[in-house]
Design a protein around this motif. Structure first.
Motif, PDB file in Angstrom:
ATOM      1  N   THR A  49       5.255-130.541  71.114  1.00 30.87           N
ATOM      2  CA  THR A  49       6.647-130.105  70.966  1.00 30.87           C
ATOM      3  C   THR A  49       6.881-129.518  69.580  1.00 30.87           C
ATOM      4  O   THR A  49       7.438-128.423  69.430  1.00 30.87           O
ATOM      5  N   ALA A  50       6.445-130.254  68.568  1.00 31.01           N
ATOM      6  CA  ALA A  50       6.632-129.794  67.187  1.00 31.01           C
ATOM      7  C   ALA A  50       5.891-128.479  66.962  1.00 31.01           C
ATOM      8  O   ALA A  50       6.414-127.540  66.354  1.00 31.01           O
ATOM      9  N   TRP A  51       4.688-128.417  67.480  1.00 29.31           N
ATOM     10  CA  TRP A  51       3.835-127.243  67.299  1.00 29.31           C
ATOM     11  C   TRP A  51       4.471-126.010  67.950  1.00 29.31           C
ATOM     12  O   TRP A  51       4.525-124.929  67.361  1.00 29.31           O
ATOM     13  N   LEU A  52       4.977-126.177  69.168  1.00 31.18           N
ATOM     14  CA  LEU A  52       5.602-125.055  69.870  1.00 31.18           C
ATOM     15  C   LEU A  52       6.873-124.593  69.162  1.00 31.18           C
ATOM     16  O   LEU A  52       7.130-123.394  69.046  1.00 31.18           O
ATOM     17  N   MET A  53       7.653-125.555  68.677  1.00 35.04           N
ATOM     18  CA  MET A  53       8.878-125.194  67.966  1.00 35.04           C
ATOM     19  C   MET A  53       8.541-124.381  66.716  1.00 35.04           C
ATOM     20  O   MET A  53       9.145-123.334  66.457  1.00 35.04           O
ATOM     21  N   CYS A  54       7.572-124.852  65.957  1.00 39.36           N
ATOM     22  CA  CYS A  54       7.184-124.144  64.729  1.00 39.36           C
ATOM     23  C   CYS A  54       6.738-122.724  65.044  1.00 39.36           C
ATOM     24  O   CYS A  54       7.103-121.771  64.340  1.00 39.36           O
ATOM     25  N   HIS A  55       5.953-122.575  66.087  1.00 40.38           N
ATOM     26  CA  HIS A  55       5.464-121.239  66.424  1.00 40.38           C
ATOM     27  C   HIS A  55       6.593-120.326  66.886  1.00 40.38           C
ATOM     28  O   HIS A  55       6.619-119.139  66.574  1.00 40.38           O
ATOM     29  N   ARG A  66       8.343-119.145  63.901  1.00 40.03           N
ATOM     30  CA  ARG A  66       7.562-118.099  63.211  1.00 40.03           C
ATOM     31  C   ARG A  66       7.759-116.735  63.861  1.00 40.03           C
ATOM     32  O   ARG A  66       7.823-115.719  63.166  1.00 40.03           O
ATOM     33  N   THR A  67       7.823-116.699  65.189  1.00 37.37           N
ATOM     34  CA  THR A  67       8.032-115.391  65.838  1.00 37.37           C
ATOM     35  C   THR A  67       9.390-114.824  65.440  1.00 37.37           C
ATOM     36  O   THR A  67       9.550-113.610  65.319  1.00 37.37           O
ATOM     37  N   ALA A  68      10.360-115.713  65.214  1.00 39.70           N
ATOM     38  CA  ALA A  68      11.698-115.251  64.806  1.00 39.70           C
ATOM     39  C   ALA A  68      11.702-114.748  63.368  1.00 39.70           C
ATOM     40  O   ALA A  68      12.587-113.995  62.965  1.00 39.70           O
ATOM     41  N   LEU A  69      10.719-115.161  62.587  1.00 40.46           N
ATOM     42  CA  LEU A  69      10.672-114.774  61.177  1.00 40.46           C
ATOM     43  C   LEU A  69       9.949-113.445  60.959  1.00 40.46           C
ATOM     44  O   LEU A  69       9.886-112.940  59.843  1.00 40.46           O
ATOM     45  N   ALA A 111       3.393-114.256  58.940  1.00 38.66           N
ATOM     46  CA  ALA A 111       4.809-113.874  59.052  1.00 38.66           C
ATOM     47  C   ALA A 111       5.709-114.897  58.367  1.00 38.66           C
ATOM     48  O   ALA A 111       6.685-114.540  57.702  1.00 38.66           O
ATOM     49  N   GLU A 112       5.369-116.167  58.514  1.00 41.09           N
ATOM     50  CA  GLU A 112       6.177-117.224  57.895  1.00 41.09           C
ATOM     51  C   GLU A 112       6.161-117.108  56.364  1.00 41.09           C
ATOM     52  O   GLU A 112       7.210-117.142  55.711  1.00 41.09           O
ATOM     53  N   PHE A 113       4.976-116.944  55.803  1.00 40.09           N
ATOM     54  CA  PHE A 113       4.869-116.855  54.339  1.00 40.09           C
ATOM     55  C   PHE A 113       5.499-115.571  53.817  1.00 40.09           C
ATOM     56  O   PHE A 113       6.117-115.550  52.755  1.00 40.09           O
ATOM     57  N   THR A 138      19.749-115.678  57.643  1.00 42.97           N
ATOM     58  CA  THR A 138      18.885-114.549  57.978  1.00 42.97           C
ATOM     59  C   THR A 138      17.867-114.959  59.039  1.00 42.97           C
ATOM     60  O   THR A 138      17.593-114.225  59.979  1.00 42.97           O
ATOM     61  N   ALA A 139      17.326-116.155  58.870  1.00 42.30           N
ATOM     62  CA  ALA A 139      16.368-116.664  59.864  1.00 42.30           C
ATOM     63  C   ALA A 139      17.045-116.870  61.203  1.00 42.30           C
ATOM     64  O   ALA A 139      16.504-116.480  62.250  1.00 42.30           O
ATOM     65  N   ILE A 140      18.229-117.443  61.210  1.00 46.68           N
ATOM     66  CA  ILE A 140      18.934-117.698  62.466  1.00 46.68           C
ATOM     67  C   ILE A 140      19.246-116.370  63.184  1.00 46.68           C
ATOM     68  O   ILE A 140      19.136-116.268  64.404  1.00 46.68           O
ATOM     69  N   ARG A 141      19.570-115.358  62.410  1.00 47.03           N
ATOM     70  CA  ARG A 141      19.853-114.051  63.022  1.00 47.03           C
ATOM     71  C   ARG A 141      18.623-113.532  63.774  1.00 47.03           C
ATOM     72  O   ARG A 141      18.724-112.839  64.766  1.00 47.03           O
TER      73      ARG A 141
END
Ligand SMILES: [Zn+2]
Length: 307
Positions: free
Chosen positions: A124-130, A133-136, A285-287, A302-305
């Motif tokens: 769950t945590a792993w999928l959320m993080c990924h 990242r796609t949103a970033l 992308a995250e960094f 900005t991230a939420i957008r």
């Protein structure tokens, strides 16, 4: 080697500010609505701004312009077409995860997120993080001013080695030994663009630079790696000879991009122990997002957008 100081990051939301801003799900949804539709809610399918609130369900709207087959219209929720769609986690959990990821300079691993958030499952945590990242991922305008280009390798055994410390590289540097080559370009005091590449051949490096760097750039700095020689034709290209112990000659240096690699690698090595090559573009992308928003007081918004 002397390293130029990185710009001081701006203040980000503190834990108590986060609590005050997002006391409940409604507050989170209101915030998302403001970021998604700053000029009012529009239909995500047709862009129609004249959508109706669904009285029976909160945070749902109906677009009567989208009425397939005589139906009363297309109904959509606040979460449609976002990374939060079909989630069973509260939006507040997602926001907390995003806040954690943005607030730590080197990033947070899914394991740390899982423990901190008290999630029962690593997956769950792993999928959320990924998903975050796609949103970033962002499109960056072509870079100008003084820019620096450099490549690096991550993963594998010799993970921190640069091509010239590996006895040449010969254009394939590190491929085959499990290391992933990444190229990056940074505009001093501006943005960075980094990308996972298949190899460090001249044509690959040159194509990346042409795509990301404006031809009106005032100076383009690289090290003396021959893979960058083609850039002489298109750009005011200057090199620094690391092999001869040169690091800075006036404005000519690559210390800004090396500073970015340094943050990235400390994150990769220290935090993401098993960074799979397949997912490397997401970590990049995250960094990149954190770096490019280091002066953005509204980095969270900005991230939420982008979500
Ligand atoms: Zn519509």
């Amino acid at each position: 080697m002397a390293r130029r100081k990185q710009p001081k990051p701006v203040h980000q939301l503190t834990a108590s500010e986060f609590e005050a801003m997002f006391p409940n799900e409604d507050a989170c949804k209101m915030y998302l609505q403001g970021r998604r539709w700053p000029n009012g809610v529009c239909c995500p399918r047709c862009g129609n701004p004249a959508v109706y609130d669904l009285p029976s369900r909160n945070w749902h709207w109906q677009c009567t312009q989208c009425a397939p087959g005589g139906s009363t219209g297309y109904r959509f929720s606040i979460l449609v077409d976002t990374i939060f769609e079909n989630t069973n986690k509260p939006l507040r959990d997602w926001y907390r995860v995003i806040h954690l990821m943005l607030a730590s300079k080197k990033g947070m691993s899914a394991l740390q997120i899982m423990r901190y958030m008290g999630f029962g499952s690593y997956k769950t945590a792993w999928l959320m993080c990924h998903k975050v990242r796609t949103a970033l991922m962002q499109d960056i305008d072509k870079l100008g001013g003084i820019v620096e280009v450099d490549e690096t390798f991550v993963g594998g055994l010799a993970k921190n080695r640069h091509w010239d410390k590996r006895g040449g590289g010969g254009g394939t540097g590190g491929i085959g030994s499990g290391k992933t080559p990444i190229i990056g370009v940074v505009s001093r005091k501006g943005n960075v663009v980094a990308r996972v590449i298949a190899n460090v051949r001249s044509d690959t490096l040159t194509a990346f630079v042409r795509e990301t760097v404006s031809h009106r750039v005032s100076l383009l700095c690289t090290d003396q790696y021959p893979g960058y020689n083609q850039l002489d034709m298109d750009y005011p290209h200057a090199t620094i000879d690391h092999a001869r112990g040169q690091y800075v000659i006036g404005a000519i240096h690559t210390q800004t991009i090396e500073g970015f690699w340094s943050i990235f690698k400390r994150g990769v090595v220290g935090t993401f122990h098993k960074m799979n090559r397949k997912y490397m573009p997401l970590y990049v992308a995250e960094f990149q997002f954190r770096y490019n928003n280091r002066g953005n007081a509204d980095i969270f918004g900005t991230a939420i957008r982008g979500c």
